[in-house]
Design an enzyme around this catalytic site. Structure first.
Site, PDB file in Angstrom:
ATOM      1  N   ARG A  58      27.223  69.979 -35.314  1.00 29.56           N
ATOM      2  CA  ARG A  58      28.180  70.030 -36.428  1.00 29.56           C
ATOM      3  C   ARG A  58      27.782  71.102 -37.431  1.00 29.56           C
ATOM      4  O   ARG A  58      28.555  71.511 -38.291  1.00 29.56           O
ATOM      5  CB  ARG A  58      28.309  68.651 -37.090  1.00 29.56           C
ATOM      6  CG  ARG A  58      29.273  68.618 -38.246  1.00 29.56           C
ATOM      7  CD  ARG A  58      29.972  67.258 -38.439  1.00 29.56           C
ATOM      8  NE  ARG A  58      29.075  66.128 -38.390  1.00 29.56           N
ATOM      9  CZ  ARG A  58      28.227  65.782 -39.368  1.00 29.56           C
ATOM     10  NH1 ARG A  58      28.160  66.495 -40.478  1.00 29.56           N
ATOM     11  NH2 ARG A  58      27.441  64.740 -39.232  1.00 29.56           N
ATOM     12  N   TYR A  83      53.290  80.655 -46.570  1.00 26.57           N
ATOM     13  CA  TYR A  83      53.256  79.646 -45.511  1.00 26.57           C
ATOM     14  C   TYR A  83      53.480  78.242 -46.095  1.00 26.57           C
ATOM     15  O   TYR A  83      52.806  77.841 -47.060  1.00 26.57           O
ATOM     16  CB  TYR A  83      51.925  79.722 -44.757  1.00 26.57           C
ATOM     17  CG  TYR A  83      51.776  78.580 -43.791  1.00 26.57           C
ATOM     18  CD1 TYR A  83      52.786  78.303 -42.875  1.00 26.57           C
ATOM     19  CD2 TYR A  83      50.657  77.759 -43.819  1.00 26.57           C
ATOM     20  CE1 TYR A  83      52.675  77.234 -42.006  1.00 26.57           C
ATOM     21  CE2 TYR A  83      50.537  76.690 -42.943  1.00 26.57           C
ATOM     22  CZ  TYR A  83      51.552  76.433 -42.045  1.00 26.57           C
ATOM     23  OH  TYR A  83      51.456  75.357 -41.196  1.00 26.57           O
ATOM     24  N   ASP A 143      45.457  85.501 -47.384  1.00 29.40           N
ATOM     25  CA  ASP A 143      45.732  85.015 -46.037  1.00 29.40           C
ATOM     26  C   ASP A 143      46.192  86.221 -45.219  1.00 29.40           C
ATOM     27  O   ASP A 143      47.265  86.778 -45.457  1.00 29.40           O
ATOM     28  CB  ASP A 143      46.823  83.930 -46.092  1.00 29.40           C
ATOM     29  CG  ASP A 143      47.109  83.315 -44.728  1.00 29.40           C
ATOM     30  OD1 ASP A 143      46.987  84.026 -43.708  1.00 29.40           O
ATOM     31  OD2 ASP A 143      47.478  82.129 -44.679  1.00 29.40           O
ATOM     32  N   LYS A 171      47.072  82.192 -34.351  1.00 28.58           N
ATOM     33  CA  LYS A 171      48.165  83.152 -34.156  1.00 28.58           C
ATOM     34  C   LYS A 171      47.680  84.372 -33.363  1.00 28.58           C
ATOM     35  O   LYS A 171      47.342  84.258 -32.206  1.00 28.58           O
ATOM     36  CB  LYS A 171      48.727  83.546 -35.522  1.00 28.58           C
ATOM     37  CG  LYS A 171      48.999  82.360 -36.444  1.00 28.58           C
ATOM     38  CD  LYS A 171      50.097  81.478 -35.893  1.00 28.58           C
ATOM     39  CE  LYS A 171      50.644  80.508 -36.896  1.00 28.58           C
ATOM     40  NZ  LYS A 171      50.111  79.180 -36.879  1.00 28.58           N
TER      41      LYS A 171
HETATM   42  C1  PLP Z   1      50.250  82.529 -42.699  1.00 28.88           C
HETATM   43  C2  PLP Z   1      49.664  81.247 -42.174  1.00 28.88           C
HETATM   44  N1  PLP Z   1      48.519  80.784 -42.699  1.00 28.88           N
HETATM   45  C3  PLP Z   1      47.957  79.634 -42.271  1.00 28.88           C
HETATM   46  C4  PLP Z   1      48.563  78.881 -41.287  1.00 28.88           C
HETATM   47  C5  PLP Z   1      47.929  77.573 -40.860  1.00 28.88           C
HETATM   48  O1  PLP Z   1      47.279  77.756 -39.662  1.00 28.88           O
HETATM   49  P1  PLP Z   1      47.048  76.613 -38.548  1.00 28.88           P
HETATM   50  O2  PLP Z   1      48.395  76.264 -38.013  1.00 28.88           O
HETATM   51  O3  PLP Z   1      46.126  77.250 -37.585  1.00 28.88           O
HETATM   52  O4  PLP Z   1      46.440  75.450 -39.243  1.00 28.88           O
HETATM   53  C6  PLP Z   1      49.752  79.325 -40.716  1.00 28.88           C
HETATM   54  C7  PLP Z   1      50.408  78.534 -39.668  1.00 28.88           C
HETATM   55  O5  PLP Z   1      51.528  78.798 -39.296  1.00 28.88           O
HETATM   56  C8  PLP Z   1      50.325  80.540 -41.169  1.00 28.88           C
HETATM   57  O6  PLP Z   1      51.487  81.010 -40.674  1.00 28.88           O
END
Ligand code: PLP
Length: 402
Positions: free
Chosen positions: A40, A97, A171, A196
């Site tokens: 962990r 998001y 992000d 992604k």
């Molecule tokens: C821009 C963005 N940030 C964060 C996330 C969250 O990621 P996860 O789905 O891997 O938890 C997403 C998910 O679609 C996203 O599009």
């Protein structure tokens, strides 16, 4: 070294006889006396992925950067927010998001954070919020934004935040480190949903946080271990394998996205196309100054005020592009955003297209045929029956938007 090369080589086992790849190390426990004791806390497969992403995001910085992998992008976001003091003031993106905005809203409702949402494309509005009477602890940016593909002035906002004593997080999921490196632009932390483009094959969930400051990296590692928000070893292995081909995948998908965006902009059923590569004026200048390319996600609007029905017809008529949320995979996906609770109902026909690796002419044929159902005067039942119609007509969406 060029980044395409770094993506292939960083974190690779060294020395004679070493494997070329980093094999997954499936282990919960390591014999006493070594670097890792319990799984962990750390894992050699995580380390290889983290070294590679850190090299890509921070390799040009004097002291480099460190990366910490989490069980999902959302776990990475939650870990960053959990590091804030109780009641901390956060500026979040008004467009961004859904999951990030939802988590910020939940934490604000619980009294854990004091959250204000701002239009991050309006640099003056963000500056005003940063220099207002209340100190801002954290500025959360997304650029390009999900799902509107808007471009914030990342260097200007990071500089403004730094002067105000505010930590900036970007992000970078849509751009990937091959197109934008926020730490070089002045950000303190970078978050990725590696689910992604980095993973790239729609077969894993994983998140990563990157920082130049070793104390931030150490704090994130400690939090990952204490909360148990760890990535699976298989997922880390697959994400690293995905990263090795990111350059070639992104280059191909981006070229197709540019071509599709240009054709969509000419199509009579399309009201508006949103793609950083077609942006003009302020957004185009920002993109040129801070990014190495427009990426492989675009959005377009159909149907005007009747957009939801038109968008549903487009989804139902697809035969190649998959009606699905999420993005960044080898398969092209189309998502009608208004179906997700919390997404802006003011754009009922907004469709987000993640362009994959299929032949661009096949993609255009599919899109153009589906778009005919969105032309004004088209009856709902005019959509050709198709393989994916059943998916699209499966009823209201439940679960989580990506
Ligand atoms: C821009 C963005 N940030 C964060 C996330 C969250 O990621 P996860 O789905 O891997 O938890 C997403 C998910 O679609 C996203 O599009």
């Amino acid at each position: 070294m060029q980044r395409a090369t770094t993506a292939v080589t960083a974190g690779r086992p060294p020395g004679p006889g070493a494997t070329l790849n980093t094999p997954p190390v499936f282990a919960s426990t390591f014999r006493d006396g070594g670097e890792i004791g319990y799984g962990r806390t750390d894992n050699p497969t995580w380390q290889a992925l983290e070294a590679s992403v850190a090299a890509l995001e921070g390799g040009a910085l004097p002291g480099g950067a460190g990366a910490v992998a989490f069980g999902s992008g959302q776990a990475a976001t939650a870990a960053v927010l959990a590091g804030l003091p109780a009641g901390a003031r956060v500026l979040g993106p008004a467009v961004g998001y859904l999951g990030t905005r939802g988590l910020l809203a939940d934490l604000a409702a619980d009294g854990a954070l004091d959250v204000e949402l701002v239009d991050v494309t309006d640099t003056e509005a963000v500056r005003a919020a940063l220099t207002g009477p209340e100190h801002v602890d954290l500025l959360w940016l997304e650029s390009p934004t999900n799902p509107l593909l808007e471009i914030a002035d990342v260097p200007a906002l990071c500089a403004a935040a730094r002067s105000a004593g505010t930590v900036t997080v970007v992000d970078n999921t849509f751009a990937t480190p091959l197109r934008q490196r926020p730490l070089e632009l002045g950000a303190d932390l970078v978050v990725h949903s590696a689910t992604k483009f980095i993973g790239g094959h729609s077969d894993l969930l994983l998140g990563i946080v990157v920082a130049a400051d070793p104390d931030r990296v150490a704090a994130l590692r400690a939090r990952r271990s204490s909360t148990g928000a760890v990535p699976g070893v298989s997922e880390a292995f697959l994400a690293l394998r995905g990263l090795r081909t990111l350059d070639v995948r992104l280059t191909r998908a981006e070229a197709s996205a540019g071509e599709l965006a240009r054709r969509l902009a000419e199509h009579p059923a399309v009201d508006r196309v949103r793609y950083p590569g077609l942006a003009e004026g302020r957004s185009a200048h920002r993109l040129a100054a801070q990014a190495d390319g427009p990426g492989a996600v675009l959005a377009f609007e159909v149907g005007g005020a009747d957009g939801r029905a038109a968008g549903e017809r487009v989804l139902a008529a697809l035969t190649l592009i998959v009606p699905a949320t999420s993005l960044g995979g080898v398969e092209s996906t189309l998502d009608l955003r208004v179906r997700w609770p919390g997404e802006d109902p003011g754009r009922p026909g907004l469709l987000r297209l993640s362009v994959g690796l299929e032949d661009v002419e096949d993609l255009w044929q599919d899109l153009a045929a589906a778009l005919r159902t969105a032309l004004p005067g088209t009856a709902a039942d005019a959509a050709a029956p198709s393989r994916t119609a059943a998916d699209a007509a499966a009823g209201p969406l439940t679960g989580t938007a990506a």
